[in-house]
Write a protein that holds these residues in place. Structure first.
Motif, PDB file in Angstrom:
ATOM      1  N   ILE A   8       0.873  -1.168   0.000  1.00 26.66           N
ATOM      2  CA  ILE A   8       0.000   0.000   0.000  1.00 26.66           C
ATOM      3  C   ILE A   8       0.912   1.220   0.000  1.00 26.66           C
ATOM      4  O   ILE A   8       1.934   1.248   0.697  1.00 26.66           O
ATOM      5  N   SER A   9       0.586   2.179  -0.833  1.00 29.06           N
ATOM      6  CA  SER A   9       1.454   3.348  -1.004  1.00 29.06           C
ATOM      7  C   SER A   9       1.595   4.121   0.300  1.00 29.06           C
ATOM      8  O   SER A   9       0.724   4.090   1.170  1.00 29.06           O
ATOM      9  N   ALA A  10       2.715   4.818   0.406  1.00 28.24           N
ATOM     10  CA  ALA A  10       3.036   5.587   1.609  1.00 28.24           C
ATOM     11  C   ALA A  10       3.807   6.841   1.213  1.00 28.24           C
ATOM     12  O   ALA A  10       4.635   6.804   0.309  1.00 28.24           O
ATOM     13  N   THR A  11       3.544   7.903   1.917  1.00 29.95           N
ATOM     14  CA  THR A  11       4.298   9.124   1.686  1.00 29.95           C
ATOM     15  C   THR A  11       5.672   9.005   2.350  1.00 29.95           C
ATOM     16  O   THR A  11       5.868   8.165   3.247  1.00 29.95           O
ATOM     17  N   THR A  12       6.579   9.856   1.941  1.00 32.86           N
ATOM     18  CA  THR A  12       7.902   9.890   2.563  1.00 32.86           C
ATOM     19  C   THR A  12       7.777  10.204   4.048  1.00 32.86           C
ATOM     20  O   THR A  12       8.471   9.608   4.879  1.00 32.86           O
ATOM     21  N   GLU A  13       6.869  11.095   4.381  1.00 33.07           N
ATOM     22  CA  GLU A  13       6.663  11.456   5.789  1.00 33.07           C
ATOM     23  C   GLU A  13       6.170  10.261   6.591  1.00 33.07           C
ATOM     24  O   GLU A  13       6.603  10.043   7.730  1.00 33.07           O
ATOM     25  N   GLY A  79       9.391  -8.970  11.167  1.00 32.63           N
ATOM     26  CA  GLY A  79       9.474  -9.183   9.724  1.00 32.63           C
ATOM     27  C   GLY A  79       8.140  -9.105   9.010  1.00 32.63           C
ATOM     28  O   GLY A  79       8.033  -9.568   7.872  1.00 32.63           O
ATOM     29  N   SER A  80       7.135  -8.510   9.617  1.00 39.46           N
ATOM     30  CA  SER A  80       5.819  -8.458   8.989  1.00 39.46           C
ATOM     31  C   SER A  80       5.495  -7.119   8.314  1.00 39.46           C
ATOM     32  O   SER A  80       4.484  -7.014   7.635  1.00 39.46           O
ATOM     33  N   LEU A  81       6.367  -6.117   8.494  1.00 28.76           N
ATOM     34  CA  LEU A  81       6.117  -4.816   7.872  1.00 28.76           C
ATOM     35  C   LEU A  81       7.439  -4.198   7.444  1.00 28.76           C
ATOM     36  O   LEU A  81       8.376  -4.115   8.236  1.00 28.76           O
ATOM     37  N   PHE A  82       7.471  -3.754   6.181  1.00 30.19           N
ATOM     38  CA  PHE A  82       8.659  -3.150   5.588  1.00 30.19           C
ATOM     39  C   PHE A  82       8.267  -1.831   4.934  1.00 30.19           C
ATOM     40  O   PHE A  82       7.117  -1.636   4.548  1.00 30.19           O
ATOM     41  N   GLY A  83       9.240  -0.964   4.771  1.00 22.21           N
ATOM     42  CA  GLY A  83       9.047   0.270   4.032  1.00 22.21           C
ATOM     43  C   GLY A  83       9.867   0.249   2.759  1.00 22.21           C
ATOM     44  O   GLY A  83      10.973  -0.286   2.742  1.00 22.21           O
ATOM     45  N   TRP A  84       9.320   0.800   1.708  1.00 22.40           N
ATOM     46  CA  TRP A  84      10.009   0.942   0.428  1.00 22.40           C
ATOM     47  C   TRP A  84       9.997   2.423   0.071  1.00 22.40           C
ATOM     48  O   TRP A  84       8.938   3.054   0.053  1.00 22.40           O
ATOM     49  N   SER A  85      11.156   2.970  -0.219  1.00 23.36           N
ATOM     50  CA  SER A  85      11.257   4.387  -0.547  1.00 23.36           C
ATOM     51  C   SER A  85      10.620   4.678  -1.904  1.00 23.36           C
ATOM     52  O   SER A  85      10.441   3.783  -2.743  1.00 23.36           O
ATOM     53  N   ALA A  86      10.312   5.951  -2.121  1.00 22.80           N
ATOM     54  CA  ALA A  86       9.769   6.373  -3.415  1.00 22.80           C
ATOM     55  C   ALA A  86      10.753   6.053  -4.537  1.00 22.80           C
ATOM     56  O   ALA A  86      10.341   5.677  -5.643  1.00 22.80           O
ATOM     57  N   GLU A  87      12.044   6.159  -4.248  1.00 17.23           N
ATOM     58  CA  GLU A  87      13.058   5.842  -5.274  1.00 17.23           C
ATOM     59  C   GLU A  87      13.034   4.360  -5.624  1.00 17.23           C
ATOM     60  O   GLU A  87      13.167   3.994  -6.802  1.00 17.23           O
ATOM     61  N   ALA A 149       4.512   5.037  -8.230  1.00 19.42           N
ATOM     62  CA  ALA A 149       5.625   5.851  -8.744  1.00 19.42           C
ATOM     63  C   ALA A 149       5.113   7.159  -9.341  1.00 19.42           C
ATOM     64  O   ALA A 149       5.679   8.226  -9.094  1.00 19.42           O
ATOM     65  N   ASP A 150       4.043   7.085 -10.109  1.00 15.91           N
ATOM     66  CA  ASP A 150       3.477   8.293 -10.709  1.00 15.91           C
ATOM     67  C   ASP A 150       3.029   9.296  -9.647  1.00 15.91           C
ATOM     68  O   ASP A 150       3.076  10.502  -9.872  1.00 15.91           O
ATOM     69  N   GLY A 151       2.595   8.801  -8.500  1.00 21.30           N
ATOM     70  CA  GLY A 151       2.161   9.668  -7.414  1.00 21.30           C
ATOM     71  C   GLY A 151       3.284  10.101  -6.488  1.00 21.30           C
ATOM     72  O   GLY A 151       3.051  10.821  -5.518  1.00 21.30           O
ATOM     73  N   GLY A 152       4.513   9.631  -6.765  1.00 23.97           N
ATOM     74  CA  GLY A 152       5.655   9.973  -5.919  1.00 23.97           C
ATOM     75  C   GLY A 152       5.667   9.248  -4.584  1.00 23.97           C
ATOM     76  O   GLY A 152       6.330   9.683  -3.641  1.00 23.97           O
ATOM     77  N   TYR A 153       4.944   8.146  -4.513  1.00 21.84           N
ATOM     78  CA  TYR A 153       4.831   7.385  -3.272  1.00 21.84           C
ATOM     79  C   TYR A 153       5.964   6.381  -3.088  1.00 21.84           C
ATOM     80  O   TYR A 153       6.510   5.854  -4.058  1.00 21.84           O
ATOM     81  N   GLY A 154       6.223   6.082  -1.848  1.00 31.92           N
ATOM     82  CA  GLY A 154       6.922   4.883  -1.433  1.00 31.92           C
ATOM     83  C   GLY A 154       5.837   3.871  -1.105  1.00 31.92           C
ATOM     84  O   GLY A 154       4.702   3.998  -1.579  1.00 31.92           O
ATOM     85  N   ALA A 155       6.173   2.882  -0.260  1.00 32.61           N
ATOM     86  CA  ALA A 155       5.152   1.886   0.074  1.00 32.61           C
ATOM     87  C   ALA A 155       5.446   1.215   1.405  1.00 32.61           C
ATOM     88  O   ALA A 155       6.601   1.130   1.836  1.00 32.61           O
ATOM     89  N   PHE A 156       4.377   0.745   1.997  1.00 30.98           N
ATOM     90  CA  PHE A 156       4.473  -0.217   3.081  1.00 30.98           C
ATOM     91  C   PHE A 156       4.252  -1.582   2.451  1.00 30.98           C
ATOM     92  O   PHE A 156       3.355  -1.744   1.633  1.00 30.98           O
ATOM     93  N   MET A 157       5.093  -2.543   2.803  1.00 33.61           N
ATOM     94  CA  MET A 157       4.899  -3.913   2.352  1.00 33.61           C
ATOM     95  C   MET A 157       4.594  -4.764   3.574  1.00 33.61           C
ATOM     96  O   MET A 157       5.365  -4.788   4.529  1.00 33.61           O
ATOM     97  N   THR A 158       3.447  -5.432   3.537  1.00 34.70           N
ATOM     98  CA  THR A 158       3.092  -6.338   4.611  1.00 34.70           C
ATOM     99  C   THR A 158       3.485  -7.749   4.203  1.00 34.70           C
ATOM    100  O   THR A 158       3.327  -8.139   3.040  1.00 34.70           O
ATOM    101  N   PHE A 159       3.992  -8.480   5.160  1.00 37.48           N
ATOM    102  CA  PHE A 159       4.377  -9.886   4.966  1.00 37.48           C
ATOM    103  C   PHE A 159       3.647 -10.674   6.032  1.00 37.48           C
ATOM    104  O   PHE A 159       4.001 -10.616   7.205  1.00 37.48           O
ATOM    105  N   SER A 160       2.584 -11.353   5.617  1.00 32.22           N
ATOM    106  CA  SER A 160       1.756 -12.104   6.547  1.00 32.22           C
ATOM    107  C   SER A 160       2.111 -13.577   6.492  1.00 32.22           C
ATOM    108  O   SER A 160       2.182 -14.165   5.409  1.00 32.22           O
ATOM    109  N   PHE A 161       2.347 -14.143   7.647  1.00 34.45           N
ATOM    110  CA  PHE A 161       2.682 -15.577   7.709  1.00 34.45           C
ATOM    111  C   PHE A 161       2.037 -16.212   8.908  1.00 34.45           C
ATOM    112  O   PHE A 161       1.524 -15.573   9.780  1.00 34.45           O
TER     113      PHE A 161
END
Length: 161
Positions: A8-13, A79-87, A149-161
């Motif tokens: 799910i997309s996330a702002t840099t803030e 290990g269930s939540l990660f952040g991905w930068s806009a880059e 990417a078009d919105g300039g977002y990064g993202a939260f990545m959930t890893f459910s196990f």
């Protein structure tokens, strides 16, 4: 249930705050998905859900530099939540846009995937049907990265196990 990945997309803030306050991030991401207005058109989200390992197997045979389990930065220690930068999102989006499904599908090897125990290891039961399942997952994943990417977002990545 099974092991699944979602973005799910996330702002840099939001990502900066998540790094500083992981418990806030855990609650916030849950709130994003539980919101009555989910999905919001201004907040891209997408799979690959349980198809992540099968797609990873195919992506590993291409020039796409995407590793679901190694990219991003850990937010929660479990290990269930990660952040991905806009880059990172933009880089992956460019690579995925340049990689048609047919290029990935050419590397589909259900026997090898079964032997290597690629999750969810169901490749031997309906090889053609599972290839179509992977294609649908890819067709959801690419637009997520492109829209984020078009919105300039990064993202939260959930890893459910």
């Amino acid at each position: 249930m099974g092991v699944s990945i979602g973005f799910i997309s996330a702002t840099t803030e939001e990502l900066d705050r998540a790094e500083k306050d992981p418990s806030w991030a855990d609650d916030y991401v849950f709130t994003l998905y539980a919101d009555d207005d989910f999905p919001r058109p201004d907040r891209p989200y997408g799979g690959p859900d349980k198809a992540w390992a099968g797609l990873q197997f195919l992506l590993d045979e291409t020039d796409v530099r995407l590793d679901f389990l190694m990219d991003g930065f850990p937010i929660l220690e479990d290990g269930s939540l990660f952040g991905w930068s806009a880059e990172q999102i933009e880089s992956v989006a460019r690579q995925l846009q340049a990689t048609p499904w047919e290029q990935l599908a050419a590397h589909y090897a259900p026997e090898k995937m079964t032997k290597e125990d690629v999750y969810p290891n169901m490749w031997r039961f309906d090889a053609e049907g599972e290839l179509e399942w992977l294609e649908r997952a890819y067709e959801e994943l690419v637009p997520f990265f492109v829209k984020a990417a078009d919105g300039g977002y990064g993202a939260f990545m959930t890893f459910s196990f």
